[in-house]
Design an enzyme around this catalytic site. Structure first.
Site, mmCIF file in Angstrom:
data_model
loop_
_atom_site.group_PDB
_atom_site.id
_atom_site.type_symbol
_atom_site.label_atom_id
_atom_site.label_comp_id
_atom_site.label_asym_id
_atom_site.label_seq_id
_atom_site.Cartn_x
_atom_site.Cartn_y
_atom_site.Cartn_z
ATOM 1 N N HIS A 74 4.131 61.696 -73.770
ATOM 2 C CA HIS A 74 4.954 62.067 -72.768
ATOM 3 C C HIS A 74 6.245 61.583 -73.098
ATOM 4 C CE1 HIS A 74 2.064 58.868 -71.862
ATOM 5 N NE2 HIS A 74 1.040 60.089 -71.812
ATOM 6 N N HIS A 130 3.390 54.912 -69.000
ATOM 7 C CA HIS A 130 2.452 54.891 -69.703
ATOM 8 C C HIS A 130 2.672 54.839 -71.086
ATOM 9 C CE1 HIS A 130 -2.463 54.186 -69.432
ATOM 10 N NE2 HIS A 130 -1.120 53.908 -71.444
ATOM 11 N N GLU A 134 3.071 50.710 -68.176
ATOM 12 C CA GLU A 134 1.418 50.544 -68.159
ATOM 13 C C GLU A 134 1.303 50.793 -69.587
ATOM 14 O OE1 GLU A 134 0.018 52.596 -63.563
ATOM 15 O OE2 GLU A 134 -0.058 53.318 -66.430
ATOM 16 N N HIS A 180 -5.074 56.361 -59.933
ATOM 17 C CA HIS A 180 -5.858 57.262 -60.784
ATOM 18 C C HIS A 180 -6.284 58.030 -59.802
ATOM 19 C CE1 HIS A 180 -6.667 58.351 -64.691
ATOM 20 N NE2 HIS A 180 -7.403 59.513 -63.982
ATOM 21 N N HIS A 191 -0.296 62.742 -61.372
ATOM 22 C CA HIS A 191 -0.325 63.867 -62.300
ATOM 23 C C HIS A 191 -0.205 64.671 -60.401
ATOM 24 C CE1 HIS A 191 -2.296 66.758 -63.759
ATOM 25 N NE2 HIS A 191 -3.079 67.484 -62.929
#
Length: 237
Positions: free
Chosen positions: A50, A43, A70, A190, A214
């Site tokens: 990042h 993303h 994304e 998510h 994550h």
């Protein structure tokens, strides 16, 4: 089986915190695929905090599973996707200053814009997915846009899981069933984790793909620390 795409943004975050190229995101992607990951997700954001645009170009050369990019479809993002031609592009309406994605598209309000973007990507043979909240009206709006898939934004499910998992999953089951009825593929992502992913898969077994970053990277740190510490102790002895 629902396919697992691993989001490697957090690996890039760790690299960028120190400078240099350790950990190496390309090597990480290759290893993840060798371990059985069925896709790699990135993303890139405008500030490249990042994943960098250069990372996307480098990953395009080595990813052998599904490559999913994304992002918010501004012109820079659109140009990058058309240049690299991933397997899938996931449209996410995140503002430049948000820490992480925090809402799905209003597919009714932004219908004309999304329709054009989706049409352009599909004309280049790129599968499209639209990030949406668990709201049936947004699912229906996504179908009218012409997207191939939706990605259900699962933060609410993850937050509600420990309190009442049956209640937390219900909006997602209903939206997934509606998406299936409309002929849309179903992705999700998510805050999905080892704690809540199995129940999600049990309740929506016909989903196509989950994208997890994550939690997976954090869990890998915990599960891998023992092995690395023992390796250092062995070399020091």
């Amino acid at each position: 089986m629902i396919r697992l795409s691993v989001n490697i943004n957090k690996i890039a975050t760790l690299r960028n915190a120190r400078g240099g190229n350790t950990p190496n995101v390309v090597e990480a992607a290759e290893r993840l695929e060798s371990f059985g990951a069925q896709g790699i997700t990135v993303h890139p954001r405008p500030d490249e905090r990042h994943i960098r645009y250069a990372d996307v170009r480098d990953l395009t050369k080595v990813v052998t599973t599904e490559f999913n990019i994304e992002g918010n479809p501004n012109q820079t993002f659109i140009d990058l996707v058309l240049e690299t031609k991933p397997t899938q592009v996931t449209l996410v309406p995140d503002a430049e200053d948000v820490l992480t994605s925090n809402a799905g598209w209003d597919t009714i309000k932004h219908k004309d814009f999304l329709k054009k973007v989706v049409s352009d990507f599909k004309a280049h043979g790129i599968r499209t997915s639209i990030f949406v909240d668990p709201d049936i009206s947004m699912v229906k709006g996504a179908a009218e846009v012409g997207t191939d898939r939706i990605e259900l934004y699962t933060e609410a499910y993850a937050q509600g899981f420990s309190k009442n998992k049956e209640q937390a999953i219900q909006p997602y089951v209903k939206c997934a069933e509606e998406a299936k009825r409309l002929g849309l593929g179903i992705n999700a992502g998510h805050d999905l984790s080892l704690d809540n992913i199995e129940f999600f898969a049990e309740k929506i077994p016909f989903a196509d793909e989950v994208s997890i970053g994550h939690a997976l990277i954090s869990e890998a740190l915990y599960d891998g620390l023992e092995s690395v510490v023992k390796s250092y102790l062995k070399k020091l002895s």
